[in-house]
Design a protein around this motif. Structure first.
Motif, PDB file in Angstrom:
ATOM      1  N   LYS A  37       0.825  -1.206   0.000  1.00 49.53           N
ATOM      2  CA  LYS A  37       0.000   0.000   0.000  1.00 49.53           C
ATOM      3  C   LYS A  37       0.863   1.262   0.000  1.00 49.53           C
ATOM      4  O   LYS A  37       0.448   2.300  -0.523  1.00 49.53           O
ATOM      5  N   LEU A  38       2.059   1.174   0.586  1.00 48.87           N
ATOM      6  CA  LEU A  38       2.960   2.328   0.597  1.00 48.87           C
ATOM      7  C   LEU A  38       3.355   2.713  -0.823  1.00 48.87           C
ATOM      8  O   LEU A  38       3.308   3.895  -1.194  1.00 48.87           O
ATOM      9  N   ILE A  39       3.735   1.737  -1.633  1.00 53.62           N
ATOM     10  CA  ILE A  39       4.101   2.027  -3.022  1.00 53.62           C
ATOM     11  C   ILE A  39       2.873   2.491  -3.799  1.00 53.62           C
ATOM     12  O   ILE A  39       2.962   3.380  -4.655  1.00 53.62           O
ATOM     13  N   TRP A  40       1.725   1.908  -3.500  1.00 57.58           N
ATOM     14  CA  TRP A  40       0.490   2.300  -4.189  1.00 57.58           C
ATOM     15  C   TRP A  40       0.144   3.766  -3.901  1.00 57.58           C
ATOM     16  O   TRP A  40      -0.358   4.470  -4.778  1.00 57.58           O
ATOM     17  N   ILE A  41       0.429   4.215  -2.692  1.00 56.99           N
ATOM     18  CA  ILE A  41       0.195   5.624  -2.357  1.00 56.99           C
ATOM     19  C   ILE A  41       1.017   6.530  -3.268  1.00 56.99           C
ATOM     20  O   ILE A  41       0.526   7.552  -3.769  1.00 56.99           O
ATOM     21  N   PHE A  42       2.270   6.153  -3.509  1.00 59.58           N
ATOM     22  CA  PHE A  42       3.115   6.966  -4.377  1.00 59.58           C
ATOM     23  C   PHE A  42       2.643   6.903  -5.827  1.00 59.58           C
ATOM     24  O   PHE A  42       2.828   7.858  -6.584  1.00 59.58           O
ATOM     25  N   ALA A  43       2.032   5.794  -6.212  1.00 60.66           N
ATOM     26  CA  ALA A  43       1.434   5.729  -7.546  1.00 60.66           C
ATOM     27  C   ALA A  43       0.292   6.731  -7.665  1.00 60.66           C
ATOM     28  O   ALA A  43       0.149   7.417  -8.686  1.00 60.66           O
ATOM     29  N   LEU A  44      -0.508   6.853  -6.614  1.00 62.26           N
ATOM     30  CA  LEU A  44      -1.631   7.798  -6.629  1.00 62.26           C
ATOM     31  C   LEU A  44      -1.142   9.247  -6.572  1.00 62.26           C
ATOM     32  O   LEU A  44      -1.722  10.132  -7.210  1.00 62.26           O
ATOM     33  N   ILE A  45      -0.074   9.489  -5.803  1.00 62.90           N
ATOM     34  CA  ILE A  45       0.510  10.837  -5.775  1.00 62.90           C
ATOM     35  C   ILE A  45       1.059  11.201  -7.151  1.00 62.90           C
ATOM     36  O   ILE A  45       0.852  12.315  -7.652  1.00 62.90           O
ATOM     37  N   SER A  46       1.747  10.248  -7.775  1.00 59.83           N
ATOM     38  CA  SER A  46       2.293  10.483  -9.115  1.00 59.83           C
ATOM     39  C   SER A  46       1.176  10.691 -10.129  1.00 59.83           C
ATOM     40  O   SER A  46       1.310  11.505 -11.054  1.00 59.83           O
TER      41      SER A  46
END
Length: 344
Positions: free
Chosen positions: A165-174
């Motif tokens: 979920k941490l990496i997924w958060i950065f996908a959403l920020i990007s």
């Protein structure tokens, strides 16, 4: 069982209250007090804060490296390293850290914060690799949105593959960064895109992302990312609505300064209506996220309007007296609600 000092004091008070109310006898109270022990120091919280500070410092250091031309020129003179080499090295180290971090999660799952710190470092190095890869291919067009879009797919793919979920958060920020820069590029960096300024654009973006999260919830393969996507969509939506209620759909600050804030009241009504609708939806369907976002941003909107409409016209003593009274009433009401919820 060891608990925090605050929790220990709270349990002591409740046990004493239960004894006074006759719900338990003295022997039971002694047994309950002996079942837990106050921690002398919260080492877990210290570890969490220490890793946060370390990661923040690393993020600042990386950002400084990317934007400071003097540092980049110095590194070029010392090492004379091509951008593509830096990109490949960063990507290689990031890949190694991803593998290391997720292996540690399986074997050393109790070291939660250090494992997340390793993954977060890999995320930063991934961003560094993408940035330097873009620099190596830069042709002077100024269209860097494709790099941000690449980062969306990379983070999204890694988040899905590692179920992180941490990496997924950065996908959403990007994804949000790509949407903002892409619409800016398509409008040749004008203030409007399809008649919408940035706050209004991100209202649409947040609404679409929130709706997409419910589609993800219905699909078994993406259901694990529903909650984080839902919250991210609500953050985009409600912050943008609040900004829209303040600035309206104006193209520049000069035009915004030229109008009275009262003329933007209809945007405030729309924002408040969405907050109320979200609160009612949350109450009806027991959706804590919708309810809390609705209530929180409804209060933020109300206090924003209070500052907008009365800061200049009221005497400051009266202004802050009313403000203090309102917060006191909110505190009293919250205290009563908490007591009722606890006694259930």
């Amino acid at each position: 069982m060891k608990v925090d000092i605050e929790k220990s004091e709270f349990l002591d008070e409740m046990i004493e209250q239960w004894q006074n109310d006759g719900l338990i006898n003295e022997d039971t109270g002694i047994k309950l007090r002996q079942s837990y022990e106050a921690k002398n120091f919260d080492w877990l919280r210290l570890a969490q804060y220490a890793f946060w500070v370390a990661l923040a410092c690393g993020f600042i250091a990386l950002g400084s490296l990317l934007i400071d031309n003097s540092i980049l020129n110095y590194l070029k003179r010392v090492y004379n390293t091509p951008n593509i080499v830096i990109a490949l090295v960063s990507a290689g180290i990031a890949g190694w850290l991803y593998i290391l971090g997720f292996r540690r999660k399986k074997k050393l799952h109790n070291l939660r914060f250090s494992n997340e710190a390793i993954v977060f470092s890999a995320i930063l190095l991934t961003a560094n690799a993408i940035a330097y890869f873009g620099k190596s291919l830069d042709n002077g067009s100024g269209n860097f949105t494709i790099l941000i879009l690449i980062s969306v797919f990379i983070y999204g793919g890694l988040g899905y593959f590692f179920n992180s979920k941490l990496i997924w958060i950065f996908a959403l920020i990007s994804l949000g960064a790509w949407f903002g820069t892409e619409t800016g590029y398509l409008s040749r960096w004008n203030y409007y895109f399809l008649g919408m300024n940035y706050p209004l654009r991100f209202v649409v973006f947040g609404a679409v992302l929130t709706a997409a999260s419910f589609i993800m919830k219905a699909l078994p393969k993406t259901r694990q990312f529903f909650q984080v996507t839902y919250i991210a969509g609500m953050v985009y939506l409600f912050i943008s609505l609040w900004a829209l209620s303040v600035f309206g759909n104006f193209a520049s600050l000069e035009k915004w300064y030229a109008v009275r804030q009262l003329s933007l009241f209809y945007w405030a009504l729309i924002s408040a209506a969405v907050c109320v609708a979200s609160t009612l939806f949350g109450l009806k369907y027991r959706d804590d996220v919708a309810r809390e976002f609705g209530i929180t941003f409804l209060f933020i909107n109300l206090y924003t309007r209070y500052f907008e409409y009365f800061w200049d016209s009221w005497h400051k003593a009266l202004f802050f007296s009313v403000l203090a009274a309102s917060f006191w009433l909110i505190g009293r009401k919250a205290e009563k609600i908490w007591n009722v919820e606890f006694l259930k």
